[in-house]
Design a protein around this motif. Structure first.
Motif, PDB file in Angstrom:
ATOM      1  N   ASN A 172       0.803  -1.217   0.000  1.00  0.00           N
ATOM      2  CA  ASN A 172       0.000   0.000   0.000  1.00  0.00           C
ATOM      3  C   ASN A 172       0.839   1.271   0.000  1.00  0.00           C
ATOM      4  O   ASN A 172       0.388   2.326  -0.448  1.00  0.00           O
ATOM      5  CB  ASN A 172      -0.938   0.019   1.209  1.00  0.00           C
ATOM      6  CG  ASN A 172      -2.095  -0.956   1.068  1.00  0.00           C
ATOM      7  OD1 ASN A 172      -2.377  -1.441  -0.028  1.00  0.00           O
ATOM      8  ND2 ASN A 172      -2.763  -1.252   2.169  1.00  0.00           N
ATOM      9  N   SER A 173       2.054   1.177   0.510  1.00  0.00           N
ATOM     10  CA  SER A 173       2.898   2.364   0.667  1.00  0.00           C
ATOM     11  C   SER A 173       3.201   3.094  -0.644  1.00  0.00           C
ATOM     12  O   SER A 173       3.142   4.335  -0.690  1.00  0.00           O
ATOM     13  CB  SER A 173       4.209   1.985   1.359  1.00  0.00           C
ATOM     14  OG  SER A 173       3.961   1.571   2.685  1.00  0.00           O
ATOM     15  N   PRO A 174       3.526   2.403  -1.759  1.00  0.00           N
ATOM     16  CA  PRO A 174       3.895   3.124  -2.982  1.00  0.00           C
ATOM     17  C   PRO A 174       2.810   4.055  -3.514  1.00  0.00           C
ATOM     18  O   PRO A 174       3.127   5.125  -4.045  1.00  0.00           O
ATOM     19  CB  PRO A 174       4.189   1.991  -3.976  1.00  0.00           C
ATOM     20  CG  PRO A 174       4.624   0.851  -3.119  1.00  0.00           C
ATOM     21  CD  PRO A 174       3.757   0.956  -1.904  1.00  0.00           C
ATOM     22  N   ARG A 175       1.562   3.689  -3.382  1.00  0.00           N
ATOM     23  CA  ARG A 175       0.495   4.553  -3.888  1.00  0.00           C
ATOM     24  C   ARG A 175       0.426   5.855  -3.082  1.00  0.00           C
ATOM     25  O   ARG A 175       0.228   6.935  -3.651  1.00  0.00           O
ATOM     26  CB  ARG A 175      -0.845   3.817  -3.848  1.00  0.00           C
ATOM     27  CG  ARG A 175      -0.921   2.663  -4.835  1.00  0.00           C
ATOM     28  CD  ARG A 175      -2.292   2.019  -4.848  1.00  0.00           C
ATOM     29  NE  ARG A 175      -3.352   2.918  -5.261  1.00  0.00           N
ATOM     30  CZ  ARG A 175      -3.631   3.207  -6.522  1.00  0.00           C
ATOM     31  NH1 ARG A 175      -2.919   2.673  -7.504  1.00  0.00           N
ATOM     32  NH2 ARG A 175      -4.630   4.016  -6.813  1.00  0.00           N
ATOM     33  N   ARG A 176       0.601   5.727  -1.783  1.00  0.00           N
ATOM     34  CA  ARG A 176       0.610   6.941  -0.949  1.00  0.00           C
ATOM     35  C   ARG A 176       1.839   7.785  -1.276  1.00  0.00           C
ATOM     36  O   ARG A 176       1.753   9.015  -1.339  1.00  0.00           O
ATOM     37  CB  ARG A 176       0.621   6.548   0.536  1.00  0.00           C
ATOM     38  CG  ARG A 176       0.437   7.712   1.476  1.00  0.00           C
ATOM     39  CD  ARG A 176      -0.942   8.316   1.343  1.00  0.00           C
ATOM     40  NE  ARG A 176      -1.130   9.447   2.238  1.00  0.00           N
ATOM     41  CZ  ARG A 176      -1.631  10.614   1.865  1.00  0.00           C
ATOM     42  NH1 ARG A 176      -1.981  10.809   0.601  1.00  0.00           N
ATOM     43  NH2 ARG A 176      -1.800  11.582   2.740  1.00  0.00           N
ATOM     44  N   ILE A 177       2.964   7.135  -1.506  1.00  0.00           N
ATOM     45  CA  ILE A 177       4.183   7.844  -1.899  1.00  0.00           C
ATOM     46  C   ILE A 177       3.944   8.589  -3.212  1.00  0.00           C
ATOM     47  O   ILE A 177       4.369   9.735  -3.382  1.00  0.00           O
ATOM     48  CB  ILE A 177       5.358   6.858  -2.028  1.00  0.00           C
ATOM     49  CG1 ILE A 177       5.764   6.327  -0.645  1.00  0.00           C
ATOM     50  CG2 ILE A 177       6.558   7.519  -2.721  1.00  0.00           C
ATOM     51  CD1 ILE A 177       6.761   5.189  -0.679  1.00  0.00           C
ATOM     52  N   GLY A 178       3.244   7.927  -4.134  1.00  0.00           N
ATOM     53  CA  GLY A 178       2.934   8.554  -5.416  1.00  0.00           C
ATOM     54  C   GLY A 178       2.100   9.816  -5.268  1.00  0.00           C
ATOM     55  O   GLY A 178       2.280  10.795  -5.996  1.00  0.00           O
ATOM     56  N   GLU A 179       1.188   9.815  -4.311  1.00  0.00           N
ATOM     57  CA  GLU A 179       0.345  10.989  -4.073  1.00  0.00           C
ATOM     58  C   GLU A 179       1.175  12.159  -3.555  1.00  0.00           C
ATOM     59  O   GLU A 179       0.956  13.314  -3.959  1.00  0.00           O
ATOM     60  CB  GLU A 179      -0.776  10.627  -3.101  1.00  0.00           C
ATOM     61  CG  GLU A 179      -1.790   9.658  -3.721  1.00  0.00           C
ATOM     62  CD  GLU A 179      -2.720   9.041  -2.702  1.00  0.00           C
ATOM     63  OE1 GLU A 179      -2.615   9.384  -1.504  1.00  0.00           O
ATOM     64  OE2 GLU A 179      -3.554   8.194  -3.094  1.00  0.00           O
ATOM     65  N   TYR A 180       2.130  11.862  -2.685  1.00  0.00           N
ATOM     66  CA  TYR A 180       3.016  12.926  -2.201  1.00  0.00           C
ATOM     67  C   TYR A 180       3.932  13.416  -3.317  1.00  0.00           C
ATOM     68  O   TYR A 180       4.209  14.616  -3.433  1.00  0.00           O
ATOM     69  CB  TYR A 180       3.847  12.433  -1.020  1.00  0.00           C
ATOM     70  CG  TYR A 180       3.081  12.332   0.273  1.00  0.00           C
ATOM     71  CD1 TYR A 180       2.542  13.467   0.878  1.00  0.00           C
ATOM     72  CD2 TYR A 180       2.900  11.105   0.915  1.00  0.00           C
ATOM     73  CE1 TYR A 180       1.835  13.378   2.077  1.00  0.00           C
ATOM     74  CE2 TYR A 180       2.200  11.007   2.109  1.00  0.00           C
ATOM     75  CZ  TYR A 180       1.666  12.148   2.682  1.00  0.00           C
ATOM     76  OH  TYR A 180       0.970  12.068   3.862  1.00  0.00           O
ATOM     77  N   LEU A 181       4.405  12.484  -4.148  1.00  0.00           N
ATOM     78  CA  LEU A 181       5.265  12.870  -5.265  1.00  0.00           C
ATOM     79  C   LEU A 181       4.504  13.764  -6.236  1.00  0.00           C
ATOM     80  O   LEU A 181       5.054  14.758  -6.739  1.00  0.00           O
ATOM     81  CB  LEU A 181       5.778  11.620  -5.990  1.00  0.00           C
ATOM     82  CG  LEU A 181       6.588  11.864  -7.270  1.00  0.00           C
ATOM     83  CD1 LEU A 181       7.864  12.646  -6.969  1.00  0.00           C
ATOM     84  CD2 LEU A 181       6.919  10.530  -7.957  1.00  0.00           C
ATOM     85  N   ALA A 182       3.245  13.440  -6.502  1.00  0.00           N
ATOM     86  CA  ALA A 182       2.438  14.218  -7.450  1.00  0.00           C
ATOM     87  C   ALA A 182       2.337  15.679  -7.030  1.00  0.00           C
ATOM     88  O   ALA A 182       2.299  16.583  -7.885  1.00  0.00           O
ATOM     89  CB  ALA A 182       1.043  13.607  -7.568  1.00  0.00           C
ATOM     90  N   GLU A 183       2.318  15.925  -5.733  1.00  0.00           N
ATOM     91  CA  GLU A 183       2.236  17.293  -5.226  1.00  0.00           C
ATOM     92  C   GLU A 183       3.478  18.104  -5.583  1.00  0.00           C
ATOM     93  O   GLU A 183       3.427  19.346  -5.619  1.00  0.00           O
ATOM     94  CB  GLU A 183       2.044  17.290  -3.714  1.00  0.00           C
ATOM     95  CG  GLU A 183       0.725  16.675  -3.251  1.00  0.00           C
ATOM     96  CD  GLU A 183       0.618  16.616  -1.741  1.00  0.00           C
ATOM     97  OE1 GLU A 183       1.540  17.126  -1.056  1.00  0.00           O
ATOM     98  OE2 GLU A 183      -0.374  16.075  -1.239  1.00  0.00           O
ATOM     99  N   MET A 184       4.583  17.418  -5.858  1.00  0.00           N
ATOM    100  CA  MET A 184       5.848  18.087  -6.142  1.00  0.00           C
ATOM    101  C   MET A 184       6.104  18.255  -7.638  1.00  0.00           C
ATOM    102  O   MET A 184       7.121  18.833  -8.035  1.00  0.00           O
ATOM    103  CB  MET A 184       7.001  17.298  -5.516  1.00  0.00           C
ATOM    104  CG  MET A 184       6.849  17.005  -4.034  1.00  0.00           C
ATOM    105  SD  MET A 184       6.671  18.513  -3.065  1.00  0.00           S
ATOM    106  CE  MET A 184       8.274  19.267  -3.341  1.00  0.00           C
ATOM    107  N   LEU A 185       5.188  17.770  -8.461  1.00  0.00           N
ATOM    108  CA  LEU A 185       5.411  17.769  -9.905  1.00  0.00           C
ATOM    109  C   LEU A 185       4.474  18.727 -10.630  1.00  0.00           C
ATOM    110  O   LEU A 185       3.340  18.946 -10.200  1.00  0.00           O
ATOM    111  CB  LEU A 185       5.187  16.353 -10.461  1.00  0.00           C
ATOM    112  CG  LEU A 185       6.079  15.236  -9.925  1.00  0.00           C
ATOM    113  CD1 LEU A 185       5.629  13.900 -10.495  1.00  0.00           C
ATOM    114  CD2 LEU A 185       7.544  15.503 -10.269  1.00  0.00           C
ATOM    115  N   PRO A 186       4.931  19.269 -11.764  1.00  0.00           N
ATOM    116  CA  PRO A 186       4.037  20.072 -12.596  1.00  0.00           C
ATOM    117  C   PRO A 186       3.080  19.158 -13.360  1.00  0.00           C
ATOM    118  O   PRO A 186       3.241  17.941 -13.365  1.00  0.00           O
ATOM    119  CB  PRO A 186       5.005  20.780 -13.549  1.00  0.00           C
ATOM    120  CG  PRO A 186       6.145  19.811 -13.687  1.00  0.00           C
ATOM    121  CD  PRO A 186       6.296  19.199 -12.324  1.00  0.00           C
ATOM    122  N   GLN A 187       2.077  19.739 -13.984  1.00  0.00           N
ATOM    123  CA  GLN A 187       1.167  18.947 -14.805  1.00  0.00           C
ATOM    124  C   GLN A 187       1.931  18.305 -15.969  1.00  0.00           C
ATOM    125  O   GLN A 187       2.808  18.911 -16.559  1.00  0.00           O
ATOM    126  CB  GLN A 187       0.035  19.832 -15.351  1.00  0.00           C
ATOM    127  CG  GLN A 187      -0.969  20.272 -14.297  1.00  0.00           C
ATOM    128  CD  GLN A 187      -1.791  19.104 -13.756  1.00  0.00           C
ATOM    129  OE1 GLN A 187      -2.006  18.092 -14.424  1.00  0.00           O
ATOM    130  NE2 GLN A 187      -2.247  19.239 -12.517  1.00  0.00           N
TER     131      GLN A 187
END
Length: 271
Positions: free
Chosen positions: A85-100
């Motif tokens: 389950n951890s990678p999906r949550r990590i992905g959500e935090y990563l998305a906040e740091m990325l442009p569209q």
């Protein structure tokens, strides 16, 4: 049907899959088999000896060795659930740091990075992925196939071309087999990539669940000479490490399932 010992021996020979992938396969087998404590400990020791750089293995063993034998299956499934389950949550935090529609450059093959970027893609923020072959195991090719199968645009190049390709990336995301308060441990070539990211002013994130946080880690695995140059002329010494340290100072942040963390947060998690 293979025994747990046979499975651990086979997984011990896998030098190029990510640590989360190796551990997941082992725990899936462990959760399905009726075993003695002695067999479980022997299987863990075989795997840890083969993969001393994989902190998540040591973490799982530390937890499961203290569980009553009749609770091993449940504990293994719970650890596996948390790990998956951890990678999906990590992905959500990563998305906040990325442009569209971000172009993300990655390296080697990491189950955590793959699932995290898949989550970024689901959120509509991933424009594509840049990879290299990742010699000597060439696991970058397998990683590229993973993104293709998930309808994510992917470019595969040579390892030595990353210095040219990084200019077209918005960010760099790499995995980690171990995270300490001073450095991460990852596939050889990660240090050069971190230096490139700093030179070109690109954010670089190490993605790792807290299962991989440890007080210290020493890269030990080396490549098989035949995988670098088979039948090399006598007199040429062929050798290369497979993993190396990357100082936290070269990273924008470590991203775990709890969010972006630095030295202070890692210290608190390890307490």
């Amino acid at each position: 049907m293979s025994t747990l010992i046979e499975i651990s021996e086979k997984l011990g020979e896998d030098m190029y899959s990510g640590s989360s992938q190796v551990v997941a396969k082992f725990l899936e087998a462990l959760s399905e088999k009726k075993i003695s404590r002695e067999e479980m400990e022997r299987a863990f020791n075989i795997l840890i000896s083969a993969h001393p750089d994989m902190a998540v293995l040591q973490h799982a063993f530390k937890i499961l060795r203290n569980v009553p034998i009749d609770g091993i299956h449940t504990a293994a499934k719970e650890f596996l659930r948390s790990l998956k389950n951890s990678p999906r949550r990590i992905g959500e935090y990563l998305a906040e740091m990325l442009p569209q529609k971000a172009i993300v450059l990655s390296y080697s093959q990491s189950g955590t990075v793959g699932e995290a970027l898949l989550r970024v893609h689901e959120m509509g923020k991933l424009g594509g992925v840049i990879l290299s072959e990742s010699r000597p195991g060439l696991e970058g090719r397998k990683f590229a196939s993973f993104f293709l199968e998930n309808n994510i645009q992917v470019t595969l190049s040579l390892d030595c071309a990353l210095g040219s390709l990084i200019e077209g990336a918005d960010a760099v995301a790499i995995g980690s087999d171990a995270v300490t308060v001073e450095y991460i441990v990852n596939k050889i070539g990660s240090l050069q990539l971190a230096l490139l990211a700093n030179y070109f002013d690109k954010p670089i994130f190490a993605l790792a669940s807290t299962h991989k946080f440890v007080s210290s880690a020493i890269p030990q695995k080396i490549a098989e000479p035949k995988n670098i140059w088979d039948d090399a002329p006598i007199g040429i010494f062929v050798q290369s490490p497979l993993y190396e340290r990357v100082p936290l100072a070269l990273l924008t942040a470590v991203i775990c399932e709890r969010g972006l963390v630095g030295i202070e947060e890692i210290e608190m998690i390890l307490e």
